[in-house]
Structure formats: C-alpha cells, structure tokens
Scaffold this motif. Structure first.
Motif, PDB file in Angstrom:
ATOM      1  N   ALA A 183       0.828  -1.198   0.000  1.00  0.00           N
ATOM      2  CA  ALA A 183       0.000   0.000   0.000  1.00  0.00           C
ATOM      3  C   ALA A 183       0.867   1.254   0.000  1.00  0.00           C
ATOM      4  CB  ALA A 183      -0.900   0.002   1.234  1.00  0.00           C
ATOM      5  N   MET A 184       0.728   2.088  -1.030  1.00  0.00           N
ATOM      6  CA  MET A 184       1.332   3.412  -0.968  1.00  0.00           C
ATOM      7  C   MET A 184       0.532   4.203   0.057  1.00  0.00           C
ATOM      8  SD  MET A 184       3.199   4.144  -4.284  1.00  0.00           S
ATOM      9  CE  MET A 184       2.463   5.490  -5.135  1.00  0.00           C
ATOM     10  N   VAL A 185      -0.785   4.032  -0.014  1.00  0.00           N
ATOM     11  CA  VAL A 185      -1.697   4.420   1.061  1.00  0.00           C
ATOM     12  C   VAL A 185      -2.845   3.418   1.041  1.00  0.00           C
ATOM     13  CG1 VAL A 185      -3.411   6.104   1.830  1.00  0.00           C
ATOM     14  CG2 VAL A 185      -1.173   6.888   1.054  1.00  0.00           C
ATOM     15  N   GLY A 186      -3.210   2.925   2.220  1.00  0.00           N
ATOM     16  CA  GLY A 186      -4.355   2.024   2.326  1.00  0.00           C
ATOM     17  C   GLY A 186      -5.237   2.508   3.466  1.00  0.00           C
ATOM     18  N   VAL A 187      -6.549   2.501   3.241  1.00  0.00           N
ATOM     19  CA  VAL A 187      -7.451   3.006   4.270  1.00  0.00           C
ATOM     20  C   VAL A 187      -8.526   1.963   4.563  1.00  0.00           C
ATOM     21  CG1 VAL A 187      -9.112   4.803   4.885  1.00  0.00           C
ATOM     22  CG2 VAL A 187      -7.064   5.397   3.566  1.00  0.00           C
ATOM     23  N   CYS A 188      -8.695   1.678   5.848  1.00  0.00           N
ATOM     24  CA  CYS A 188      -9.791   0.810   6.259  1.00  0.00           C
ATOM     25  C   CYS A 188     -10.803   1.653   7.030  1.00  0.00           C
ATOM     26  CB  CYS A 188      -9.288  -0.331   7.127  1.00  0.00           C
ATOM     27  SG  CYS A 188     -10.578  -1.546   7.469  1.00  0.00           S
ATOM     28  N   VAL A 189     -12.034   1.679   6.528  1.00  0.00           N
ATOM     29  CA  VAL A 189     -13.127   2.368   7.220  1.00  0.00           C
ATOM     30  C   VAL A 189     -14.070   1.290   7.755  1.00  0.00           C
ATOM     31  CG1 VAL A 189     -15.133   3.880   6.922  1.00  0.00           C
ATOM     32  CG2 VAL A 189     -12.980   4.428   5.772  1.00  0.00           C
ATOM     33  N   GLY A 202       0.504   2.726   5.217  1.00  0.00           N
ATOM     34  CA  GLY A 202       1.279   3.165   4.051  1.00  0.00           C
ATOM     35  C   GLY A 202       1.700   4.618   4.128  1.00  0.00           C
ATOM     36  N   ALA A 203       1.080   5.378   5.008  1.00  0.00           N
ATOM     37  CA  ALA A 203       1.286   6.824   4.988  1.00  0.00           C
ATOM     38  C   ALA A 203       2.042   7.363   6.198  1.00  0.00           C
ATOM     39  CB  ALA A 203      -0.070   7.533   4.889  1.00  0.00           C
ATOM     40  N   GLY A 204       1.835   6.772   7.364  1.00  0.00           N
ATOM     41  CA  GLY A 204       2.361   7.364   8.597  1.00  0.00           C
ATOM     42  C   GLY A 204       3.834   7.051   8.835  1.00  0.00           C
ATOM     43  N   ILE A 232      -5.512  17.098   6.779  1.00  0.00           N
ATOM     44  CA  ILE A 232      -4.630  15.931   6.843  1.00  0.00           C
ATOM     45  C   ILE A 232      -3.205  16.452   7.013  1.00  0.00           C
ATOM     46  CG2 ILE A 232      -3.742  13.943   5.547  1.00  0.00           C
ATOM     47  CD1 ILE A 232      -6.622  13.917   4.219  1.00  0.00           C
ATOM     48  N   ASP A 233      -2.589  16.156   8.145  1.00  0.00           N
ATOM     49  CA  ASP A 233      -1.305  16.726   8.528  1.00  0.00           C
ATOM     50  C   ASP A 233      -0.145  16.046   7.783  1.00  0.00           C
ATOM     51  OD1 ASP A 233       0.839  17.825   9.748  1.00  0.00           O
ATOM     52  OD2 ASP A 233       0.454  16.956  11.734  1.00  0.00           O
ATOM     53  N   GLU A 234       0.436  16.775   6.821  1.00  0.00           N
ATOM     54  CA  GLU A 234       1.530  16.193   6.031  1.00  0.00           C
ATOM     55  C   GLU A 234       2.785  15.957   6.862  1.00  0.00           C
ATOM     56  OE1 GLU A 234       2.389  18.474   2.538  1.00  0.00           O
ATOM     57  OE2 GLU A 234       0.281  18.537   1.960  1.00  0.00           O
ATOM     58  N   GLU A 235       2.936  16.727   7.943  1.00  0.00           N
ATOM     59  CA  GLU A 235       4.144  16.627   8.779  1.00  0.00           C
ATOM     60  C   GLU A 235       4.391  15.214   9.288  1.00  0.00           C
ATOM     61  OE1 GLU A 235       6.264  19.368  10.011  1.00  0.00           O
ATOM     62  OE2 GLU A 235       5.429  20.095   8.117  1.00  0.00           O
ATOM     63  N   ASP A 240       9.057   9.336   0.413  1.00  0.00           N
ATOM     64  CA  ASP A 240      10.146   8.480  -0.071  1.00  0.00           C
ATOM     65  C   ASP A 240      10.132   8.461  -1.594  1.00  0.00           C
ATOM     66  OD1 ASP A 240       8.045   6.819  -0.801  1.00  0.00           O
ATOM     67  OD2 ASP A 240       8.267   5.494   0.930  1.00  0.00           O
ATOM     68  N   ILE A 241      10.941   7.580  -2.197  1.00  0.00           N
ATOM     69  CA  ILE A 241      11.024   7.582  -3.659  1.00  0.00           C
ATOM     70  C   ILE A 241       9.687   7.259  -4.320  1.00  0.00           C
ATOM     71  CG2 ILE A 241      13.490   7.123  -4.011  1.00  0.00           C
ATOM     72  CD1 ILE A 241      12.677   4.150  -4.443  1.00  0.00           C
ATOM     73  N   HIS A 242       8.789   6.596  -3.585  1.00  0.00           N
ATOM     74  CA  HIS A 242       7.518   6.217  -4.194  1.00  0.00           C
ATOM     75  C   HIS A 242       6.524   7.379  -4.221  1.00  0.00           C
ATOM     76  CE1 HIS A 242       9.114   2.253  -4.143  1.00  0.00           C
ATOM     77  NE2 HIS A 242       9.170   2.216  -2.837  1.00  0.00           N
ATOM     78  N   ALA A 243       6.540   8.196  -3.178  1.00  0.00           N
ATOM     79  CA  ALA A 243       5.582   9.308  -3.100  1.00  0.00           C
ATOM     80  C   ALA A 243       6.012  10.291  -2.020  1.00  0.00           C
ATOM     81  CB  ALA A 243       4.184   8.773  -2.770  1.00  0.00           C
ATOM     82  N   GLY A 244       5.831  11.576  -2.292  1.00  0.00           N
ATOM     83  CA  GLY A 244       6.090  12.603  -1.288  1.00  0.00           C
ATOM     84  C   GLY A 244       4.926  12.681  -0.305  1.00  0.00           C
ATOM     85  N   ALA A 245       5.158  13.398   0.802  1.00  0.00           N
ATOM     86  CA  ALA A 245       4.122  13.503   1.841  1.00  0.00           C
ATOM     87  C   ALA A 245       2.870  14.201   1.296  1.00  0.00           C
ATOM     88  CB  ALA A 245       4.664  14.250   3.046  1.00  0.00           C
ATOM     89  N   ASP A 246       3.063  15.194   0.400  1.00  0.00           N
ATOM     90  CA  ASP A 246       1.894  15.907  -0.129  1.00  0.00           C
ATOM     91  C   ASP A 246       1.024  14.975  -0.980  1.00  0.00           C
ATOM     92  OD1 ASP A 246       3.950  15.700  -1.984  1.00  0.00           O
ATOM     93  OD2 ASP A 246       3.472  17.605  -2.974  1.00  0.00           O
ATOM     94  N   TYR A 247       1.689  14.140  -1.775  1.00  0.00           N
ATOM     95  CA  TYR A 247       0.932  13.190  -2.600  1.00  0.00           C
ATOM     96  C   TYR A 247       0.249  12.142  -1.721  1.00  0.00           C
ATOM     97  CZ  TYR A 247      -0.039   9.732  -6.259  1.00  0.00           C
ATOM     98  OH  TYR A 247      -0.657   8.838  -7.094  1.00  0.00           O
ATOM     99  N   ARG A 248       0.957  11.695  -0.680  1.00  0.00           N
ATOM    100  CA  ARG A 248       0.339  10.724   0.236  1.00  0.00           C
ATOM    101  C   ARG A 248      -0.888  11.333   0.922  1.00  0.00           C
ATOM    102  NH1 ARG A 248       5.409   7.959   0.667  1.00  0.00           N
ATOM    103  NH2 ARG A 248       5.058   5.702   0.492  1.00  0.00           N
TER     104      ARG A 248
END
Ligand SMILES: Cc1cc2nc3c(=O)[nH]c(=O)nc-3n(C[C@H](O)[C@H](O)[C@H](O)COP(=O)(O)OP(=O)(O)OC[C@H]3O[C@@H](n4cnc5c(N)ncnc54)[C@H](O)[C@@H]3O)c2cc1C
Ligand code: FES
Ligand code: FES
Lengths: 265, 156
Positions: A183-189, A202-204, A232-235, A240-248
């Motif tokens: 997961a570059m980002v994965g969300v479970c609701v 994938g994001a934190g 959504i707090d980018e900080e 990383d090489i796959h995605a920046g924090a803004d894209y995540r």
C-alpha cells in the motif's frame, strides 16, 4: 545469506522452547519478508524456527468474533467461505496482498509481527479493534502496533491468532505500489456498533494510525462529502522515492472517500 | 548441514546441503536445472516460479530445507518427452516471449492459474500474473499465450 541453522517446529510448545533455548533465533512463517531480508544480509540469525507444522491455521466463528490462526496464508483468508460470510472486507484485503505467489506463502501472523508501515492487515486490525492472541497473552491492536516495524511483542512471544469483531460495515481500499503491490496508502473504514473508525496504512511515519478528525466528521454524516474539508497533517506522513508527503496526503483523502463508498456489511 | 530429500520432476533426489541454501540455488547449482531463473533479490519478479506440491512458489524465497519431503515441479518437468506442455506450446505459437528470461516463471504461474480456474478471463490472467514481471514484451502476447494455453489445457 549468512550461515544459519533451520529447525521445523512440530508444535507451538516446541517452537517456544527452541526460541527460549537459542541465543538469537527468528521465527519463520511464510518467509516472504524474512527470507528476502536474510538473503540481502540485512538481517542475520543463528536459528530459524519454522512454524509451518505448528497448526495455527484454524479459521473459526467464536460467536462474537472471527478468529484467524497466525499461520493462515493470505490465500487461505482470500478463499475462506467463513471469512466471506462474516467479514468479506478481510477476504478482499488478503486477496489484494502482493501477488499470487506471495499470497500462497505469506501469513497473517508474519504480516502483523513484521508491522511494515505499508502492510495491509494492520489497517484492518486497527479499524476493527481486533485482539491479537500470543503464546503469552492477548493484546489489543491499538497497543500492539507500536511504530514502524515495531510491535509490542517481546522476543520470546509468538502470535497464535487474531480475533476480529464483526463490523456493521467495512471496506479496505489501497493505492498499490505498481511493482510490489504494497500500500502506498491504504485506508480501512469500519462502522463498529455505530462507531466510525478510520485506520490508515502506508502513509504514517510511525506506521498505521487512526484518523480521529475524519472519524468525528463521519460520525456526524457518513458520506464521502463529510471528509472534504478535514485537515490531513503532512508533517506526520512518509516521504520516499515512491511518493512525497503531499501526494500521500492526497491519497489518504482519496482512498478514504473510496472506502466510504465501498463500505458493505 | 542437513540431509535433504524431495521429489523433483518425478525423480527422488537427496543431498547434504547447508541450511541457508535457497531452493532456487539447490535446483540450479546442485541439480543443474537452470531453467528456473533468478531475476531479482526482492522477491518481485517471478522468474523463479516453480510448483511445490502443486502450488506456485517463488523458489528464491523458500529455503531448500523447507521443501523437505515435498513434490517439486520445475519448467524442465512439464513436457512429455518431445511434446511440449500445452502452455509451453502456446507461448511458442503466440510469440509470448522476446528474450525469454521471464518465460519459465510465466509458464509455471500460468499453469497453476488455469488449473485453479480453467475458464479464466483476460482480466484474471493479467491479475494472476501480477507476480511475474517481463521487461520485454509489454505482456500483450503473454496474455494471448495464456488464453491459447488455457484452451489447449481444457481440451487435453
Ligand atoms: C513482492 C511482495 C509483495 C508484497 N505485497 C504486500 C502487500 O501488498 N501488502 C502487504 O500487507 N504485504 C505485502 N507483502 C508482505 C507479505 O504479506 C508478507 O508475507 C508478510 O509481510 C510477512 O509474512 P510472512 O508470513 O511471509 O512472514 P515471515 O517473512 O516469515 O516473517 C516476518 C517477520 O515476522 C516474524 N513472525 C512470523 N510469524 C510470527 C508469529 N506467528 N509470531 C511472532 N513473530 C512472527 C518473523 O520472525 C519475521 O521477523 C509483500 C511481500 C512481497 C515479497
Ligand atoms: S528471482 Fe525474482 S522473484 Fe524470485
Ligand atoms: S521476454 Fe524478456 S523478460 Fe519477458
């Protein structure tokens, strides 16, 4: 790979005593993370204790929970009719892990013990509020996942199973890395007894986490619209090489939207 | 050292090997079955796919000792004499390869896919081959080959 010894444990007790007796032993489950790490010499061990023959492969309905053995492969969860009837979200999560060969070997126990920040299962365990059973005790998911590649397990402890409470409805949606499928980002609701829970993998920077502000917004109004303006707090996000924090951060909102829409009993 | 015994392509084999030897190394270097390839060190490419007890596996991510007592099939074990396996023949007929490096793994993965679901769709094939990376073909002819191979396997 550095030299090592191999022992195929014949039972959980055998694995425990081997683990207690050795200086520096590692448990081997599906090997889909451990073997690549050993073979690139990123890790080293005196003894590999293979859990393949220890059982731990039961999938059962305990009445209140769906209990899945630590050595259940992703393939077993993907194809289990009990999983499909009780918590279909888990079957589709398992079916989306890696590729067919990874699913033929990789296990639930190995995945959560490893706690890769991009792994899929941790999001489901956090969102559902699952209970992790080990050779020593039970641990709530919130306490189990401590940080990136870090869990509350101590060195002598073996994950034996995970109990998932049944949600009112739930969905897991990820944006897969195109090469690995992690997961570059994965969300479970998940909606649990009316409570909305949102867990993100994938994001934190510290691995899986729950997003309280999105949960609050969704409790007011359960729709994709409700999270449009939640910050959504980018900080605190990975870059990383796959995605920046803004894209995540963008993917976090987008995957959450999709998960809300996909939520099913 | 551990004494290892298993069946490879129908033949019983037995050797004393180091516990840290990968199954792919055992196949290629001890048994000289070099049809199984190594294309990466991250377990992503699938050039090394074989079957262990009929289940597809990345042989670069399994220790040889883990296969003790098991039944292993490699690309060398699927033809009958001079007659190629229908999936191999389909890759040949549909030109499902260029350099051929990924092909043994593709064929082994494809055979298991068709065995699990004989009526698989193009989408099933594309998703089913997610663990096999090809840097030459663009996959188009590989998918055609698997479709043709599936048809031939259904008839065989
Ligand atoms: C190409 C590829 C793609 C992948 N894609 C994804 C993906 O999309 N999503 C995803 O979530 N994962 C993905 N993975 C990881 C995969 O799910 C692994 O199987 C998993 O992370 C580790 O499980 P394993 O059973 O292979 O454990 P192993 O590699 O055998 O072990 C991993 C770690 O856990 C420990 N361990 C294992 N079992 C136990 C236990 N019962 N108790 C205590 N400690 C234990 C081991 O000692 C080791 O430190 C991918 C892996 C690969 C190679
Ligand atoms: S050599 Fe690349 S997956 Fe095995
Ligand atoms: S044909 Fe060259 S890698 Fe696939």
């Amino acid at each position: 790979m550095y030299a090592t010894q191999y022992h195929k444990a014949i039972s959980l007790d055998d694995a425990r005593s081997q683990l207690a007796a050795a200086d520096d032993a590692k448990l081997l489950a599906g090997g889909m993370t451990l073997i690549p790490t050993l073979k690139q010499r990123l890790a080293q061990t005196d003894l590999l204790i293979d859990l393949a023959d220890t059982g731990l492969t039961l999938i059962e309905d305990t009445g209140s929970h769906l209990k899945i053995g630590a050595m259940c492969r992703h393939y077993d969860v993907e194809t289990s009719t009990l999983v499909a009837t009780m918590i279909p979200m888990l079957g589709s999560l398992a079916g989306g892990i890696g590729d067919r060969q990874v699913r033929n070997y990789g296990t639930l126990g190995g995945s959560i013990a490893n706690n890769d920040p991009s792994a899929c299962y941790p999001a489901a365990l956090m969102a559902l509020g699952a209970n992790i059973h080990t050779s020593e005790r039970d641990i709530a998911a919130e306490d189990f996942f401590v940080g990136m590649f870090e869990t509350d397990l101590d060195e002598q402890e073996i994950v034996t199973a995970v109990s998932f409470p049944k949600p009112d409805k739930a969905a897991y949606v990820k944006f897969p890395n195109p090469a690995s499928r992690y997961a570059m980002v994965g969300v479970c609701v998940a909606v649990m007894d009316g409570d909305v829970r949102v867990a993100i993998t994938g994001a934190g920077q510290d691995g899986v986490f729950r997003h309280n502000d999105m949960e609050a917004a969704l409790s007011e109004q359960f729709s994709a619209m409700a999270i449009e303006t939640v910050a959504i707090d980018e900080e605190m996000l990975l870059s990383d090489i796959h995605a920046g924090a803004d894209y995540r951060a963008h993917l976090v909102r987008e995957m959450t939207r999709r998960a809300i829409t996909a939520c099913q009993p | 050292m551990t004494q290892l015994s298993m069946t490879v392509n129908g033949q019983p084999v037995s050797h004393d090997i180091e516990d840290n030897m990968l199954l792919v190394t055992y196949l290629r270097e001890t048994l000289a079955l070099t049809g199984t390839h190594i294309g990466c060190d991250t377990s992503q490419c699938g050039a090394c796919v074989i079957h262990i007890n009929g289940v597809s596996a990345k042989s670069c991510t399994v220790l040889a000792v883990q296969a003790e007592g098991k039944d292993v099939t490699t690309i060398e074990g699927i033809a009958s004499g001079d007659r190629l396996h229908p999936m191999q023949q389909a890759f040949h007929d549909q030109h499902g390869l260029q350099c051929g490096y990924c092909t043994p793994g593709m064929v082994m993965s494809a055979i298991e896919l068709v065995q699990a679901n004989p009526a698989l769709s193009e989408q099933d094939i594309r998703e089913g081959l997610e663990g096999n990376i090809c840097r030459c073909t663009g996959y188009h002819n590989i998918v055609k080959a698997v479709q043709t191979g599936a048809q031939a396997m259904r008839k065989a």
